[in-house]
Design a protein around this motif. Structure first.
Motif, PDB file in Angstrom:
ATOM      1  N   ALA A 120      59.656  64.998 139.474  1.00  0.00           N
ATOM      2  CA  ALA A 120      59.858  66.184 140.314  1.00  0.00           C
ATOM      3  C   ALA A 120      60.445  65.781 141.665  1.00  0.00           C
ATOM      4  O   ALA A 120      61.368  66.425 142.166  1.00  0.00           O
ATOM      5  CB  ALA A 120      58.544  66.937 140.505  1.00  0.00           C
ATOM      6  N   LYS A 121      59.925  64.711 142.238  1.00  0.00           N
ATOM      7  CA  LYS A 121      60.428  64.255 143.538  1.00  0.00           C
ATOM      8  C   LYS A 121      61.905  63.880 143.431  1.00  0.00           C
ATOM      9  O   LYS A 121      62.723  64.297 144.249  1.00  0.00           O
ATOM     10  CB  LYS A 121      59.615  63.058 144.037  1.00  0.00           C
ATOM     11  CG  LYS A 121      59.989  62.610 145.433  1.00  0.00           C
ATOM     12  CD  LYS A 121      59.154  61.430 145.878  1.00  0.00           C
ATOM     13  CE  LYS A 121      57.784  61.876 146.274  1.00  0.00           C
ATOM     14  NZ  LYS A 121      56.995  60.772 146.890  1.00  0.00           N
ATOM     15  N   ILE A 122      62.251  63.114 142.396  1.00  0.00           N
ATOM     16  CA  ILE A 122      63.646  62.696 142.211  1.00  0.00           C
ATOM     17  C   ILE A 122      64.542  63.888 141.929  1.00  0.00           C
ATOM     18  O   ILE A 122      65.694  63.932 142.356  1.00  0.00           O
ATOM     19  CB  ILE A 122      63.746  61.652 141.079  1.00  0.00           C
ATOM     20  CG1 ILE A 122      63.009  60.372 141.481  1.00  0.00           C
ATOM     21  CG2 ILE A 122      65.204  61.332 140.751  1.00  0.00           C
ATOM     22  CD1 ILE A 122      62.779  59.401 140.329  1.00  0.00           C
ATOM     23  N   ALA A 123      64.009  64.903 141.230  1.00  0.00           N
ATOM     24  CA  ALA A 123      64.781  66.114 140.908  1.00  0.00           C
ATOM     25  C   ALA A 123      64.867  67.084 142.079  1.00  0.00           C
ATOM     26  O   ALA A 123      65.490  68.137 141.972  1.00  0.00           O
ATOM     27  CB  ALA A 123      64.167  66.814 139.692  1.00  0.00           C
ATOM     28  N   GLY A 124      64.250  66.744 143.200  1.00  0.00           N
ATOM     29  CA  GLY A 124      64.328  67.593 144.386  1.00  0.00           C
ATOM     30  C   GLY A 124      63.395  68.780 144.361  1.00  0.00           C
ATOM     31  O   GLY A 124      63.604  69.751 145.086  1.00  0.00           O
ATOM     32  N   LEU A 125      62.339  68.706 143.550  1.00  0.00           N
ATOM     33  CA  LEU A 125      61.408  69.816 143.382  1.00  0.00           C
ATOM     34  C   LEU A 125      60.136  69.586 144.196  1.00  0.00           C
ATOM     35  O   LEU A 125      59.842  68.463 144.592  1.00  0.00           O
ATOM     36  CB  LEU A 125      61.044  69.955 141.900  1.00  0.00           C
ATOM     37  CG  LEU A 125      62.221  70.084 140.943  1.00  0.00           C
ATOM     38  CD1 LEU A 125      61.722  70.137 139.506  1.00  0.00           C
ATOM     39  CD2 LEU A 125      63.051  71.302 141.280  1.00  0.00           C
ATOM     40  N   PRO A 126      59.346  70.648 144.385  1.00  0.00           N
ATOM     41  CA  PRO A 126      58.049  70.459 145.041  1.00  0.00           C
ATOM     42  C   PRO A 126      57.099  69.666 144.148  1.00  0.00           C
ATOM     43  O   PRO A 126      57.314  69.554 142.937  1.00  0.00           O
ATOM     44  CB  PRO A 126      57.522  71.888 145.219  1.00  0.00           C
ATOM     45  CG  PRO A 126      58.626  72.802 144.886  1.00  0.00           C
ATOM     46  CD  PRO A 126      59.630  72.042 144.099  1.00  0.00           C
ATOM     47  N   LYS A 127      56.036  69.168 144.740  1.00  0.00           N
ATOM     48  CA  LYS A 127      55.023  68.440 143.982  1.00  0.00           C
ATOM     49  C   LYS A 127      54.403  69.374 142.947  1.00  0.00           C
ATOM     50  O   LYS A 127      54.006  70.486 143.278  1.00  0.00           O
ATOM     51  CB  LYS A 127      53.960  67.894 144.913  1.00  0.00           C
ATOM     52  CG  LYS A 127      52.903  67.043 144.224  1.00  0.00           C
ATOM     53  CD  LYS A 127      51.919  66.459 145.218  1.00  0.00           C
ATOM     54  CE  LYS A 127      50.861  67.416 145.651  1.00  0.00           C
ATOM     55  NZ  LYS A 127      49.940  67.897 144.654  1.00  0.00           N
ATOM     56  N   PRO A 128      54.315  68.920 141.696  1.00  0.00           N
ATOM     57  CA  PRO A 128      53.674  69.748 140.679  1.00  0.00           C
ATOM     58  C   PRO A 128      52.198  69.970 141.019  1.00  0.00           C
ATOM     59  O   PRO A 128      51.566  69.119 141.626  1.00  0.00           O
ATOM     60  CB  PRO A 128      53.797  68.916 139.393  1.00  0.00           C
ATOM     61  CG  PRO A 128      54.913  67.985 139.650  1.00  0.00           C
ATOM     62  CD  PRO A 128      54.873  67.701 141.126  1.00  0.00           C
ATOM     63  N   PRO A 129      51.659  71.111 140.591  1.00  0.00           N
ATOM     64  CA  PRO A 129      50.241  71.346 140.862  1.00  0.00           C
ATOM     65  C   PRO A 129      49.376  70.306 140.153  1.00  0.00           C
ATOM     66  O   PRO A 129      49.716  69.828 139.072  1.00  0.00           O
ATOM     67  CB  PRO A 129      50.001  72.748 140.285  1.00  0.00           C
ATOM     68  CG  PRO A 129      51.149  73.038 139.392  1.00  0.00           C
ATOM     69  CD  PRO A 129      52.285  72.164 139.826  1.00  0.00           C
ATOM     70  N   HIS A 130      48.283  69.951 140.783  1.00  0.00           N
ATOM     71  CA  HIS A 130      47.285  69.043 140.232  1.00  0.00           C
ATOM     72  C   HIS A 130      47.760  67.596 140.137  1.00  0.00           C
ATOM     73  O   HIS A 130      47.080  66.786 139.530  1.00  0.00           O
ATOM     74  CB  HIS A 130      46.784  69.520 138.857  1.00  0.00           C
ATOM     75  CG  HIS A 130      46.387  70.949 138.846  1.00  0.00           C
ATOM     76  ND1 HIS A 130      45.340  71.439 139.583  1.00  0.00           N
ATOM     77  CD2 HIS A 130      46.915  72.005 138.214  1.00  0.00           C
ATOM     78  CE1 HIS A 130      45.234  72.743 139.392  1.00  0.00           C
ATOM     79  NE2 HIS A 130      46.186  73.108 138.564  1.00  0.00           N
ATOM     80  N   CYS A 131      48.905  67.247 140.692  1.00  0.00           N
ATOM     81  CA  CYS A 131      49.330  65.844 140.740  1.00  0.00           C
ATOM     82  C   CYS A 131      48.827  65.243 142.042  1.00  0.00           C
ATOM     83  O   CYS A 131      48.907  65.870 143.094  1.00  0.00           O
ATOM     84  CB  CYS A 131      50.858  65.727 140.672  1.00  0.00           C
ATOM     85  SG  CYS A 131      51.533  65.945 139.036  1.00  0.00           S
ATOM     86  N   LEU A 132      48.334  64.023 141.960  1.00  0.00           N
ATOM     87  CA  LEU A 132      47.824  63.349 143.164  1.00  0.00           C
ATOM     88  C   LEU A 132      48.958  62.798 143.987  1.00  0.00           C
ATOM     89  O   LEU A 132      50.011  62.510 143.558  1.00  0.00           O
ATOM     90  CB  LEU A 132      46.872  62.231 142.765  1.00  0.00           C
ATOM     91  CG  LEU A 132      45.660  62.683 141.973  1.00  0.00           C
ATOM     92  CD1 LEU A 132      44.848  61.472 141.540  1.00  0.00           C
ATOM     93  CD2 LEU A 132      44.785  63.610 142.779  1.00  0.00           C
TER      94      LEU A 132
ATOM     95  N   ALA B 159      57.247  73.408 139.063  1.00  0.00           N
ATOM     96  CA  ALA B 159      57.490  72.040 138.608  1.00  0.00           C
ATOM     97  C   ALA B 159      56.312  71.684 137.705  1.00  0.00           C
ATOM     98  O   ALA B 159      55.173  71.708 138.145  1.00  0.00           O
ATOM     99  CB  ALA B 159      57.566  71.088 139.800  1.00  0.00           C
ATOM    100  N   PRO B 160      56.559  71.413 136.423  1.00  0.00           N
ATOM    101  CA  PRO B 160      55.440  71.218 135.496  1.00  0.00           C
ATOM    102  C   PRO B 160      54.642  69.948 135.759  1.00  0.00           C
ATOM    103  O   PRO B 160      55.197  68.922 136.139  1.00  0.00           O
ATOM    104  CB  PRO B 160      56.117  71.162 134.124  1.00  0.00           C
ATOM    105  CG  PRO B 160      57.518  70.766 134.400  1.00  0.00           C
ATOM    106  CD  PRO B 160      57.858  71.288 135.762  1.00  0.00           C
ATOM    107  N   ALA B 161      53.337  70.042 135.541  1.00  0.00           N
ATOM    108  CA  ALA B 161      52.453  68.875 135.605  1.00  0.00           C
ATOM    109  C   ALA B 161      52.681  68.032 134.349  1.00  0.00           C
ATOM    110  O   ALA B 161      53.440  68.423 133.450  1.00  0.00           O
ATOM    111  CB  ALA B 161      51.006  69.333 135.717  1.00  0.00           C
TER     112      ALA B 161
END
Length: 110
Positions: free
Chosen positions: A98-110, A61-63
């Motif tokens: 990402a959350k709405i798309a059902g994906l994991p938390k992107p790296p480096h996102c708080l 999941a892109p930052a």
């Protein structure tokens, strides 16, 4: 935290990200977005579907910076700018999209 969609409880991690990508649906996206105080419009869906395809293709999941770049490449410069994405998804577009798309938390996102 969990979400209930059509009588089914979707499991999440402690930050509200779905644990199973396959449990996502447009209805789940609506429920998750509502929890984030985001009203999904026709402008949101191409971005959500693009993020899901990126995750399927690259297991990532892109930052924010990468998200802006790929949205610009795939959906054009009007959609691919950080101000527009912040208007759609709030202060952390990559995380909330990402959350709405059902994906994991992107790296480096708080």
């Amino acid at each position: 935290m969990s979400y209930e969609v059509n009588g089914i409880v979707l499991a999440t991690d402690d930050r509200g990200f779905l644990l199973d990508l396959n449990e996502w649906s447009p209805e789940a996206a609506q429920v998750i977005a509502q929890q984030l105080d985001i009203a999904l419009t026709d402008s949101h869906w191409p971005i959500l579907h693009l993020l899901r395809q990126i995750y399927i293709d690259f297991d990532l999941a892109p930052a924010n910076r990468a998200m802006v770049k790929v949205v610009k490449e795939k959906l054009g410069p009007d959609a691919g700018n950080s101000i527009y994405l912040m208007q759609l998804f709030g202060g952390s577009p990559a995380r909330d999209a990402a959350k709405i798309a059902g994906l994991p938390k992107p790296p480096h996102c708080l």
